[in-house]
Design an enzyme around this catalytic site. Structure first.
Site, PDB file in Angstrom:
ATOM      1  NE  ARG A  52      -2.683   0.492   3.506  1.00 53.31           N
ATOM      2  CZ  ARG A  52      -1.887   0.631   4.583  1.00 53.31           C
ATOM      3  NH1 ARG A  52      -1.097   1.669   4.710  1.00 53.31           N
ATOM      4  NH2 ARG A  52      -1.905  -0.278   5.536  1.00 53.31           N
ATOM      5  CE1 TYR A 113     -18.128  11.736 -14.813  1.00 47.72           C
ATOM      6  CE2 TYR A 113     -17.590  11.600 -12.493  1.00 47.72           C
ATOM      7  CZ  TYR A 113     -17.985  10.997 -13.663  1.00 47.72           C
ATOM      8  OH  TYR A 113     -18.241   9.662 -13.675  1.00 47.72           O
ATOM      9  CG  ASP A 188     -11.282  16.488 -13.670  1.00 45.32           C
ATOM     10  OD1 ASP A 188     -10.652  15.977 -14.603  1.00 45.32           O
ATOM     11  OD2 ASP A 188     -12.298  15.962 -13.161  1.00 45.32           O
ATOM     12  CE  LYS A 213     -14.281   8.516 -17.363  1.00 42.51           C
ATOM     13  NZ  LYS A 213     -14.593   9.746 -16.632  1.00 42.51           N
TER      14      LYS A 213
HETATM   15  C1  LIG Z   1     -14.967  10.058 -15.236  1.00 40.05           C
HETATM   16  C2  LIG Z   1     -14.575  11.340 -14.656  1.00 40.05           C
HETATM   17  C3  LIG Z   1     -14.272  11.502 -13.295  1.00 40.05           C
HETATM   18  C4  LIG Z   1     -14.409  10.357 -12.301  1.00 40.05           C
HETATM   19  O1  LIG Z   1     -13.477   9.367 -12.528  1.00 40.05           O
HETATM   20  P1  LIG Z   1     -13.754   7.785 -12.245  1.00 40.05           P
HETATM   21  O2  LIG Z   1     -12.509   7.168 -12.772  1.00 40.05           O
HETATM   22  O3  LIG Z   1     -14.991   7.417 -12.990  1.00 40.05           O
HETATM   23  O4  LIG Z   1     -13.912   7.635 -10.773  1.00 40.05           O
HETATM   24  C5  LIG Z   1     -13.878  12.751 -12.856  1.00 40.05           C
HETATM   25  N1  LIG Z   1     -13.799  13.802 -13.696  1.00 40.05           N
HETATM   26  C6  LIG Z   1     -14.080  13.699 -15.006  1.00 40.05           C
HETATM   27  C7  LIG Z   1     -13.976  14.906 -15.884  1.00 40.05           C
HETATM   28  C8  LIG Z   1     -14.492  12.482 -15.540  1.00 40.05           C
HETATM   29  O5  LIG Z   1     -14.797  12.398 -16.842  1.00 40.05           O
END
Ligand SMILES: *Cc1c(COP(=O)(O)O)cnc(C)c1O
Length: 410
Positions: A52, A113, A188, A213
């Site tokens: 961890r 998001y 983000d 993504k």
């Molecule tokens: C998908 C997404 C998240 C969340 O991420 P997960 O991997 O689904 O937990 C946060 N911000 C954006 C812009 C996203 O597209």
């Protein structure tokens, strides 16, 4: 740092943070599954005690994202150069919020998001007593109105989902730090990827990714990443990642590292195809409006050119007609998969009002412009001519009498 910081990103995605395995010379880091590591004498070890806290496969991925986002943190200061990998994007966000004490004030972009908004408003506002002001941070006056001298964090997404609104990162950094010098600025960067936008270069302190993504890019791993250039924040994140424990496992780390090898070539293809498709859609009779930062018609096209090295692979369009026409289009495409998520090699199509943004109230959806004819496309890396033909099939089913668009000559 094992790679020249001046190397191009197309080189860094292959080599950054990695070196051949000292025992075998293996070029790819082995998937290191051991949960614990033998010590020579109590407290005498090779820097690895428990998985961890320290894992070599995860470290390799973490150093990679640190190099791509340009943290400038040395491996001597921090074993992963200021990069941190988590079990999901949301796990990375949840850990980042722990940088703040209970009751802190934060400012967040109003167009976030949905899962981020849910974590802020329905979990941490209660369990951490965070005081959150949502504002349209594309507007300097609204940012000034939302900030206070004790604001601890500013949370920005750009481009946003599904409106593809852009926030001016340099402006936000300048204004926010002038009002609250101690506040931590987080971006983000999921939609742009480091290939097209590097928030740390604009004065931000932390970058966050849902690596589910574009970074992993193959729709087969859920993961999240943080990277910071601020040594004090890096030290806190190192402590918090281990203390909270929502780390990415070694197999997912390996898969993501493998996905990132092609990040540059994928992003170039996503963006060039999206540009062709967006211009074609704009000339189509069945389409009311197309939103893509690369189009001259995008209200922030000038900012996109200044802040981004490419315009990404996401397109939002408004179809003429109503929900019936939208449904017919979605049911008649064959290559585009009708699915949530984005950023994979395969093209996806979805209806935000019914699918990704269904949890928002009708009023909020209206405020954000998420109408019944809004359709979101994640452009994959298939041949763009096939994607255009597929969308034409969908549009012809929605509006049989309307004229097809002219393919862009790019
Ligand atoms: C998908 C997404 C998240 C969340 O991420 P997960 O991997 O689904 O937990 C946060 N911000 C954006 C812009 C996203 O597209």
């Amino acid at each position: 740092m094992s790679i020249d910081p001046a190397a191009h990103l197309a080189t860094k995605v292959i080599h950054a943070g990695q070196r051949p395995d000292p025992v075998t010379g293996a070029v790819m880091p082995p998937i290191s599954v051991s949960s614990t590591y033998a010590q020579e004498s109590p407290g005498v070890h090779k820097g690895f005690e428990y998985s961890r806290s320290h894992n070599p496969t995860r470290y390799a991925l973490e150093r990679m994202v640190a190099h791509l986002e340009g943290t400038g943190i040395s491996e001597e200061y921090d074993p992963s150069c200021g990069g941190f990998a988590f079990a999901s994007g949301l796990a990375s966000i949840a850990t980042c919020l722990e940088l703040m004490d209970a009751g802190s004030h934060m400012v967040a972009m109003d167009d976030l998001y949905g899962g981020t908004n849910r974590l802020f408003s329905r979990v941490r506002a209660r369990s951490q007593s965070l005081k959150i002001t949502y504002a349209d941070l594309t507007d300097e006056a609204k940012l000034r109105g939302a900030m206070t001298p004790v604001t601890r964090m500013v949370w920005v997404e750009t481009p946003t989902n599904p409106n593809l609104k852009l926030a001016d990162l340099s402006m936000i950094a300048r204004v926010a730090k002038s009002i609250s010098p101690e506040c931590i600025l987080v971006c983000d960067n999921t939609f742009a990827s480091p290939i097209f936008q590097r928030p740390l270069e604009h004065g931000f302190d932390v970058v966050m990714h849902s690596s589910t993504k574009y970074l992993n890019g193959h729709s087969d791993v859920v993961g999240g990443l943080l990277a910071s250039k601020d040594p004090a924040v890096v030290a806190q994140l190192r402590f918090l990642q281990n203390a909270i424990g929502s780390v990415m496992g070694p197999f997912d780390s390996y898969m993501t590292l493998r996905g990132i090898k092609t990040l540059d070539v994928r992003m170039q293809r996503h963006a060039s195809s999206a540009m062709k498709i967006a211009s074609w859609l704009e000339s189509h009779d069945a389409v009311e409006r197309v939103v893509y930062p690369g189009l001259a018609s995008h209200p922030q096209h000038a900012l996109a050119k200044r802040q981004m090295d490419g315009f990404g692979g996401m397109i939002t369009l408004y179809l003429k007609g109503g929900v019936e026409e939208a449904r017919r289009m979605l049911e008649n495409v064959r290559i585009f998969a009708l699915a949530e998520s984005l950023g994979g090699v395969e093209s996806l199509i979805e209806h935000p009002a019914i699918m990704t943004h269904a949890s928002l109230s009708p009023d909020t959806r209206k405020m954000l412009g998420i109408s019944d004819t809004m359709i979101r496309l994640s452009i994959g890396i298939e041949d763009p001519a096939d994607l255009i033909a597929d969308l034409e099939r969908g549009l012809a089913a929605a509006h049989p009498a309307k004229k097809a668009g002219t393919p862009a000559a790019v």
